[in-house]
Design a protein around this motif. Structure first.
Motif, PDB file in Angstrom:
ATOM      1  N   GLY A 322       0.806  -0.894  -0.245  1.00 29.65           N
ATOM      2  CA  GLY A 322      -0.014  -0.002   0.013  1.00 29.65           C
ATOM      3  C   GLY A 322       0.601   1.630  -0.004  1.00 29.65           C
ATOM      4  O   GLY A 322       0.439   2.631  -0.141  1.00 29.65           O
ATOM      5  N   GLN A 323       2.340   1.372   0.122  1.00 30.42           N
ATOM      6  CA  GLN A 323       3.189   2.281  -0.136  1.00 30.42           C
ATOM      7  C   GLN A 323       4.118   2.384  -1.493  1.00 30.42           C
ATOM      8  O   GLN A 323       3.813   1.530  -2.154  1.00 30.42           O
ATOM      9  N   ALA A 324       4.478   3.754  -1.228  1.00 30.21           N
ATOM     10  CA  ALA A 324       5.532   4.329  -2.840  1.00 30.21           C
ATOM     11  C   ALA A 324       6.788   4.629  -1.880  1.00 30.21           C
ATOM     12  O   ALA A 324       6.248   5.338  -1.049  1.00 30.21           O
ATOM     13  N   GLY A 325       7.546   4.162  -3.025  1.00 30.41           N
ATOM     14  CA  GLY A 325       8.653   4.879  -2.745  1.00 30.41           C
ATOM     15  C   GLY A 325       9.652   4.987  -3.774  1.00 30.41           C
ATOM     16  O   GLY A 325       9.513   4.990  -5.485  1.00 30.41           O
ATOM     17  N   LEU A 326      10.814   5.974  -3.773  1.00 25.88           N
ATOM     18  CA  LEU A 326      11.641   6.427  -5.000  1.00 25.88           C
ATOM     19  C   LEU A 326      13.136   6.224  -4.796  1.00 25.88           C
ATOM     20  O   LEU A 326      14.108   6.175  -3.790  1.00 25.88           O
ATOM     21  N   LEU A 327      13.784   5.472  -6.021  1.00 26.91           N
ATOM     22  CA  LEU A 327      15.218   5.504  -6.274  1.00 26.91           C
ATOM     23  C   LEU A 327      15.712   6.269  -7.522  1.00 26.91           C
ATOM     24  O   LEU A 327      15.283   6.262  -8.313  1.00 26.91           O
ATOM     25  N   SER A 328      17.013   5.989  -7.226  1.00 23.46           N
ATOM     26  CA  SER A 328      17.769   7.213  -8.719  1.00 23.46           C
ATOM     27  C   SER A 328      18.550   6.641  -8.695  1.00 23.46           C
ATOM     28  O   SER A 328      19.311   5.877  -8.498  1.00 23.46           O
ATOM     29  N   LEU A 329      18.545   6.051  -9.859  1.00 20.40           N
ATOM     30  CA  LEU A 329      19.250   5.214 -10.681  1.00 20.40           C
ATOM     31  C   LEU A 329      20.728   6.040 -11.513  1.00 20.40           C
ATOM     32  O   LEU A 329      21.687   5.266 -11.170  1.00 20.40           O
ATOM     33  N   SER A 330      20.994   7.509 -11.233  1.00 21.86           N
ATOM     34  CA  SER A 330      21.625   8.525 -11.884  1.00 21.86           C
ATOM     35  C   SER A 330      22.609   8.674 -10.674  1.00 21.86           C
ATOM     36  O   SER A 330      23.726   9.152  -9.928  1.00 21.86           O
ATOM     37  N   GLN A 331      22.409   8.384  -9.293  1.00 19.07           N
ATOM     38  CA  GLN A 331      22.693   8.126  -8.333  1.00 19.07           C
ATOM     39  C   GLN A 331      23.438   6.960  -8.034  1.00 19.07           C
ATOM     40  O   GLN A 331      24.320   6.815  -7.955  1.00 19.07           O
ATOM     41  N   LEU A 332      22.637   5.886  -8.300  1.00 21.69           N
ATOM     42  CA  LEU A 332      23.684   3.951  -8.460  1.00 21.69           C
ATOM     43  C   LEU A 332      24.704   4.292  -9.641  1.00 21.69           C
ATOM     44  O   LEU A 332      25.681   3.558  -8.985  1.00 21.69           O
ATOM     45  N   VAL A 333      24.501   4.744 -10.797  1.00 23.14           N
ATOM     46  CA  VAL A 333      25.709   4.502 -11.424  1.00 23.14           C
ATOM     47  C   VAL A 333      25.820   5.514 -11.813  1.00 23.14           C
ATOM     48  O   VAL A 333      25.083   6.188 -13.224  1.00 23.14           O
ATOM     49  N   PRO A 334      26.789   6.758 -11.507  1.00 17.69           N
ATOM     50  CA  PRO A 334      26.146   8.373 -12.137  1.00 17.69           C
ATOM     51  C   PRO A 334      26.861   8.420 -13.208  1.00 17.69           C
ATOM     52  O   PRO A 334      26.397   8.854 -14.402  1.00 17.69           O
ATOM     53  N   SER A 335      28.101   7.427 -13.393  1.00 18.16           N
ATOM     54  CA  SER A 335      28.536   7.493 -15.006  1.00 18.16           C
ATOM     55  C   SER A 335      27.455   6.759 -15.886  1.00 18.16           C
ATOM     56  O   SER A 335      27.880   7.160 -17.627  1.00 18.16           O
ATOM     57  N   ARG A 438      18.203  17.178  -7.963  1.00 22.43           N
ATOM     58  CA  ARG A 438      19.712  16.602  -8.147  1.00 22.43           C
ATOM     59  C   ARG A 438      19.619  14.550  -7.763  1.00 22.43           C
ATOM     60  O   ARG A 438      19.695  13.883  -8.989  1.00 22.43           O
ATOM     61  N   PHE A 439      18.883  14.472  -6.872  1.00 20.62           N
ATOM     62  CA  PHE A 439      18.513  13.137  -6.712  1.00 20.62           C
ATOM     63  C   PHE A 439      17.214  12.580  -8.022  1.00 20.62           C
ATOM     64  O   PHE A 439      17.418  11.803  -8.027  1.00 20.62           O
ATOM     65  N   PHE A 440      16.440  13.157  -8.559  1.00 16.48           N
ATOM     66  CA  PHE A 440      15.881  12.813  -9.961  1.00 16.48           C
ATOM     67  C   PHE A 440      16.127  13.008 -10.597  1.00 16.48           C
ATOM     68  O   PHE A 440      15.330  13.328 -11.692  1.00 16.48           O
ATOM     69  N   ARG A 441      17.451  12.583 -11.105  1.00 16.06           N
ATOM     70  CA  ARG A 441      18.249  13.073 -12.847  1.00 16.06           C
ATOM     71  C   ARG A 441      17.641  12.565 -12.927  1.00 16.06           C
ATOM     72  O   ARG A 441      16.846  12.077 -14.391  1.00 16.06           O
ATOM     73  N   VAL A 442      17.738  10.833 -12.968  1.00 16.12           N
ATOM     74  CA  VAL A 442      16.683   9.503 -13.624  1.00 16.12           C
ATOM     75  C   VAL A 442      16.677   8.809 -12.082  1.00 16.12           C
ATOM     76  O   VAL A 442      17.101   8.308 -11.672  1.00 16.12           O
ATOM     77  N   ALA A 443      14.916   9.033 -12.197  1.00 10.43           N
ATOM     78  CA  ALA A 443      14.813   8.279 -10.878  1.00 10.43           C
ATOM     79  C   ALA A 443      13.710   6.582 -11.722  1.00 10.43           C
ATOM     80  O   ALA A 443      13.058   6.954 -12.747  1.00 10.43           O
ATOM     81  N   MET A 444      13.649   6.366 -10.345  1.00 17.27           N
ATOM     82  CA  MET A 444      12.443   5.175 -10.167  1.00 17.27           C
ATOM     83  C   MET A 444      11.152   5.294  -9.108  1.00 17.27           C
ATOM     84  O   MET A 444      11.772   5.751  -8.395  1.00 17.27           O
TER      85      MET A 444
END
Length: 456
Positions: A322-335, A438-444
């Motif tokens: 019943g919840q939602a969350g966020l992850l940042s691909l650009s934070q995990l793999v900046p290059s 910055r966090f949301f450059r490429v996000a899921m």
């Protein structure tokens, strides 16, 4: 398989492990007489190279799914190895082949299924679904010499007429197990070698849980539980799930030589699955009431407030139903996203698609790839675009979902969604993060409000 009651099986168990027999006897003797018959065993004899477990599916000696009365809630049995050995097999993925590689050997007197059993008895949450492959005897045997030359092959064919005529290409690609399977006479003789496993009925562990919960039986039940627990730790020290298989599938079959993009594909799948099954935290807006994360009020007021910045703070959290969350691909793999992030994200989707198709064609179970259709139903994406600008404050930001075809060889398609839908329920329409956040450059966005993802 032959059913044995405890009185029949006790002598067999004692000959292999007297301590286990004594602990079982203590529980059995304190079981109501009307229930003792359900505390039984099943003796199974697995011919050489037959699978005991294949991709997480427990099998009987004939290759059929094991009976439900032997399976625990995790769909695996508990069994005592009476002789010979079992091999835990890793399917190691390489570009042109799948290699059966030994991950561990389980020897006489060891118990299989214990690591999952202990998780169940201890009510451990967040345990990944086991995808073990275990064989009777070793499937990873290698011949020092192999009949790759015509003269060698023809000698075999003179004895075993069912062999085809020599083909250099085929002979060089054959594995030992393939050759054994091709020579029917050898295959039949090899199956006379068996590994015997004595399976516990699932009623044993229901009774163990019952006796652990009663003061008058807890002492003796605890002795059996402690035995199982200590034995499981010893076995588990040598057995690990092969997470490298996902990396291999993406790098070897993804059709992209860019190491960074392959890494990003891996992290997209692995991190999102782990978040959706509560084995890894994601991120979401937090407020000062959640002080266990740090001095949030101070940071908001004395830093963000003073700088006149949006005072939203994102913090780690476990994602529940019943919840939602966020992850940042650009934070995990900046290059992977330093240049052309939209293009690189598209390449990543293609890597995953090609790896899924290649795994299916080779009949290899790669958990995170196999669950892709369900997984992506729970994901949506946000990425900055250098080309598809639209009017408005967020014109350079694209928000979309990705739908993969469930059929092998089927492609995927992107479906644009309103930016407000991506940020809901985190931010209101008049307070969306800016396009240069910055966090949301490429996000899921990971959403468990409507979709469910099978555990891996």
């Amino acid at each position: 398989m032959r059913r044995l009651d405890f009185t029949e099986a006790s002598e067999i168990i004692k000959a292999v492990d007297a301590d286990l027999e004594a602990a079982l006897n203590a529980v059995w003797s304190r079981t109501a007489r009307t229930s003792q018959s359900s505390l039984c065993f099943f003796l199974a004899k697995y011919p050489y190279k037959h699978f005991v477990v294949k991709n997480g599916q427990a099998l009987d000696p004939d290759g059929r799914p094991l009976g439900a009365d032997l399976l625990l809630p995790n769909r695996l049995p508990v069994g005592l190895i009476l002789d010979n050995l079992l091999e835990v097999v890793d399917d190691v993925i390489r570009k042109d082949e799948v290699i059966e590689f030994p991950q561990a050997l389980l020897l006489k007197h060891q118990l299989i299924g214990l690591w999952e059993l202990i998780d169940q008895l201890l009510n451990v949450e967040g345990r990944p679904e086991a995808k073990w492959t275990i064989s009777s005897g070793s499937r990873s045997l290698k011949f020092l010499e192999f009949p790759t030359q015509k003269v060698q092959w023809d000698r075999l064919r003179a004895r075993y007429r069912q062999l085809s005529t020599y083909d250099k290409t085929i002979a060089r690609k054959l594995k030992e197990m393939d050759l054994i399977q091709m020579v029917g006479e050898v295959d039949r003789r090899s199956k006379q070698w068996v590994t015997q496993i004595l399976y516990f009925s699932s009623a044993w562990f229901n009774e163990l849980e019952r006796q652990l919960g009663k003061s008058e039986t807890a002492v003796h039940a605890t002795k059996l539980f402690s035995y199982l627990q200590n034995t499981s730790w010893e076995t588990l020290a040598r057995v690990r799930y092969n997470d490298d298989q996902l990396t291999d599938a993406l790098t070897e079959w993804g059709g992209d030589s860019n190491v960074v993009r392959c890494k990003a594909a891996y992290l997209l799948l692995r991190h999102s699955l782990q978040v959706l099954t509560q084995r890894r935290p994601c991120f979401g807006p937090v407020d000062g009431a959640q002080s266990n994360l740090g001095p949030l009020d101070t940071l908001k007021e004395d830093l963000l407030g003073v700088a006149r910045l949006n005072q939203t703070v994102l913090g780690p959290k476990y994602l529940h139903a019943g919840q939602a969350g966020l992850l940042s691909l650009s934070q995990l793999v900046p290059s992977a996203f330093s240049e052309n992030p939209e293009d690189n994200l598209e390449y990543i989707f293609r890597i995953i698609s090609r790896a899924r198709d290649a795994a299916a064609k080779r009949n290899v179970s790669v958990a995170a790839v196999a669950v892709k259709t369900k997984l992506f139903a729970s994901l949506s994406f946000r990425v900055k675009s250098g080309r598809r600008r639209q009017k408005g404050r967020h014109g350079s930001v694209l928000t979309f979902k990705v739908k993969y075809s469930p059929s092998i060889g089927g492609s995927y398609e992107r479906e644009d969604i309103p930016i407000e839908m991506f940020y809901e329920p985190f931010f209101s329409a008049d307070n969306l993060p800016t396009s240069d956040s910055r966090f949301f450059r490429v996000a899921m966005k990971l959403d468990l409000r409507t979709n469910e993802v099978a555990e891996q």
